[in-house]
Scaffold this motif. Structure first.
Motif, short mmCIF file in Angstrom:
data_model
loop_
_atom_site.label_atom_id
_atom_site.label_comp_id
_atom_site.label_asym_id
_atom_site.label_seq_id
_atom_site.Cartn_x
_atom_site.Cartn_y
_atom_site.Cartn_z
N GLU A 1 0.86 -1.18 0.00
CA GLU A 1 0.00 0.00 0.00
C GLU A 1 0.90 1.23 0.00
N ILE A 2 0.66 2.12 -0.96
CA ILE A 2 1.43 3.36 -1.07
C ILE A 2 0.45 4.53 -0.99
N LYS A 3 0.74 5.47 -0.11
CA LYS A 3 -0.01 6.72 -0.04
C LYS A 3 0.94 7.81 -0.53
N ALA A 4 0.46 8.64 -1.44
CA ALA A 4 1.32 9.66 -2.05
C ALA A 4 0.51 10.89 -2.40
N LYS A 5 1.21 12.00 -2.56
CA LYS A 5 0.58 13.23 -3.04
C LYS A 5 0.60 13.19 -4.57
N LYS A 6 -0.49 13.70 -5.16
CA LYS A 6 -0.61 13.71 -6.62
C LYS A 6 -1.27 15.02 -7.01
N GLY A 7 -0.95 15.54 -8.15
CA GLY A 7 -1.58 16.75 -8.67
C GLY A 7 -0.60 17.89 -8.83
N MET A 8 -0.96 18.82 -9.73
CA MET A 8 -0.09 19.96 -10.05
C MET A 8 -0.40 21.19 -9.19
N ASP B 1 -6.30 20.28 -11.48
CA ASP B 1 -5.52 19.14 -10.98
C ASP B 1 -4.97 19.48 -9.58
N PRO B 2 -5.86 19.53 -8.57
CA PRO B 2 -5.40 19.91 -7.23
C PRO B 2 -4.50 18.85 -6.60
N VAL B 3 -3.67 19.28 -5.67
CA VAL B 3 -2.85 18.34 -4.92
C VAL B 3 -3.76 17.59 -3.96
N ARG B 4 -3.64 16.28 -3.94
CA ARG B 4 -4.45 15.45 -3.05
C ARG B 4 -3.68 14.17 -2.72
N GLU C 1 -5.82 2.05 -7.87
CA GLU C 1 -5.47 3.38 -7.39
C GLU C 1 -6.75 4.06 -6.94
N LYS C 2 -6.75 4.57 -5.73
CA LYS C 2 -7.89 5.30 -5.19
C LYS C 2 -7.54 6.78 -5.21
N ASP C 3 -8.25 7.54 -6.04
CA ASP C 3 -8.01 8.97 -6.19
C ASP C 3 -9.33 9.68 -5.91
N PRO C 4 -9.49 10.27 -4.73
CA PRO C 4 -10.78 10.86 -4.36
C PRO C 4 -11.21 12.01 -5.24
N TYR C 5 -10.28 12.74 -5.87
CA TYR C 5 -10.66 13.86 -6.72
C TYR C 5 -11.23 13.38 -8.05
N LEU C 6 -10.53 12.45 -8.69
CA LEU C 6 -10.96 12.01 -10.01
C LEU C 6 -12.14 11.05 -9.99
N TYR C 7 -12.22 10.24 -8.95
CA TYR C 7 -13.21 9.18 -8.95
C TYR C 7 -14.15 9.21 -7.75
#
Length: 72
Positions: free
Chosen positions: A26-33, A38-41, A56-62
């Motif tokens: 399990e990897i938790k990471a920051k993503k987004g510009m 494309d917010p950082v989340r 991949e669980k991305d709360p902003y996109l999905y």
């Protein structure tokens, strides 16, 4: 034994066809510009031990849904 209403999201036991315990990474990471589009989340990824992305669980996109990448 997990009982109904115990706070778990469990399928109808009569419809379960298989249960398996598997080791995953399990990897938790920051993503987004950091932009409005494309917010950082924080995202969560699950990988198998061979290095294949499972989900991949991305709360902003999905929202609450998840994106699964199948290699099959």
């Amino acid at each position: 034994m997990i009982e109904k209403g115990a706070g778990y999201n469990v399928c109808d036991p009569g419809k379960i066809t298989s249960v398996k315990i598997a080791k995953v990474i399990e990897i938790k990471a920051k993503k987004g510009m950091g932009t409005e589009e494309d917010p950082v989340r924080e995202i969560t990824q699950y990988w198998d031990l061979e290095g294949n992305l499972l989900i991949e669980k991305d709360p902003y996109l999905y929202g609450e849904q998840t994106y699964s990448e199948s290699k099959e």
